[in-house]
Design an enzyme around this catalytic site. Structure first.
Site, mmCIF file in Angstrom:
data_model
loop_
_atom_site.group_PDB
_atom_site.id
_atom_site.type_symbol
_atom_site.label_atom_id
_atom_site.label_comp_id
_atom_site.label_asym_id
_atom_site.label_seq_id
_atom_site.Cartn_x
_atom_site.Cartn_y
_atom_site.Cartn_z
ATOM 1 N N GLU A 142 0.861 -1.827 0.020
ATOM 2 C CA GLU A 142 0.180 -0.004 0.027
ATOM 3 C C GLU A 142 0.353 1.369 0.024
ATOM 4 O OE1 GLU A 142 -2.615 2.138 2.952
ATOM 5 O OE2 GLU A 142 -3.466 0.005 2.888
ATOM 6 N N GLU A 185 -2.869 11.269 2.247
ATOM 7 C CA GLU A 185 -4.885 11.288 2.932
ATOM 8 C C GLU A 185 -5.127 12.684 4.240
ATOM 9 O OE1 GLU A 185 -5.149 6.936 5.081
ATOM 10 O OE2 GLU A 185 -2.787 7.202 4.980
#
Length: 282
Positions: A25, A30
């Site tokens: 990932e 974010e």
């Protein structure tokens, strides 16, 4: 709610011990939409980048092995305006991150299980979601039903292919005007050892194939060398070598100008120009 831009593998891959597995990932960015009295409130501004090596060992135990987080601080809330987030997946071991017009930051992936961990394809994810309470306060029903708070806007997404700046990229033709076309040097002045060649670090951005006209002047502002270079469409950083008939004098400042022009068009038309000064030493 979150604003995210990330990549992940779609399944687990066999690990180095054959009985283990791993997934990948790569979180380029974010963030969340507002501040508050919760521990993850710092996610409301700036850029936050992570890389997870999801590892399941031979005993079936799962581990989240992370690279050191990369952060760009900012006083503005992410939700106040559009921002530019970029990630360069350089190779299986490293990545670089870009936030608006700031200097990039770099990251080395966790490599205690595999020497080159990020060696599998990943899919891009553009996601808005909630985060676990109490790290991030859960949105209220009213907030979830408010279009000004429950929506993420992605203005555009672009993918770039790394190619040699000296090779034609004629296979790929784009009609998009991605760049404010320009030519630039990485400093106002550089020093080089006495030589009959000049090494010029140069950056340019071009929407089409262009020409770069280089002119070298002595301390009396007399032109002593001129060269025209091919600049293929794209964003390039490279080094050009100018050969001279004789060595340039030491402790003398020379001026070099660069003009980016249309290819085979009006020779007087200049899209952008830049200047650098060069000192030669023994």
């Amino acid at each position: 709610m979150s604003t995210t831009f990330w990549f992940s593998s779609s399944n687990n891959f066999t690990g180095p011990n054959d009985c283990d597995k791993y997934g990948l990932e790569w979180d380029i960015h974010e963030s969340i939409g507002r501040e508050g009295d919760f521990s993850g409130s710092y996610f409301a501004s700036g850029m936050h980048s992570n890389a997870h090596f999801w590892y399941t060992d031979c005993d079936g135990e799962k581990h989240d092995y992370r690279a050191p987080q990369v952060k760009f601080e900012d006083s503005k809330l992410t939700s106040e305006d559009f921002n530019i987030y970029g990630g360069w997946w350089q190779n299986e071991s490293t990545a670089s991150y870009y936030y608006n017009n700031r200097v990039p930051k770099h990251q080395k992936f966790y490599d205690k299980v595999k020497d080159k961990p990020f060696d599998q394809p990943m899919y891009m994810r553009l996601v808005s979601e909630t985060y676990p309470f109490p790290w991030i306060e859960i949105p209220t029903a009213e907030e979830l039903n408010d279009p000004s708070k429950n929506t993420v806007y992605y203005d555009w997404v672009r993918a770039y292919k790394l190619v040699d700046a000296n090779d034609s990229n004629a296979v790929f033709k784009s009609t998009l005007k991605l760049y404010n076309e320009n030519v630039s040097f990485n400093a106002a002045m550089i020093s080089q050892k006495e030589s009959n060649t000049v090494e010029i670090p140069l950056t340019y951005q071009a929407n089409k194939d262009r020409e770069i006209e280089l002119k070298l002047f002595n301390s009396k502002d007399e032109k002593i060398r001129e060269k025209t270079l091919q600049a293929y469409a794209g964003y390039a950083y490279l080094s050009y070598t100018i050969k001279l008939e004789s060595e340039l004098m030491e402790d003398t400042t020379y001026k070099l100008t660069a003009n980016i022009k249309p290819k085979g068009g009006d020779k007087k038309k200049v899209l952008d120009t830049s200047t650098i000064y060069i000192n030669f030493t023994k």
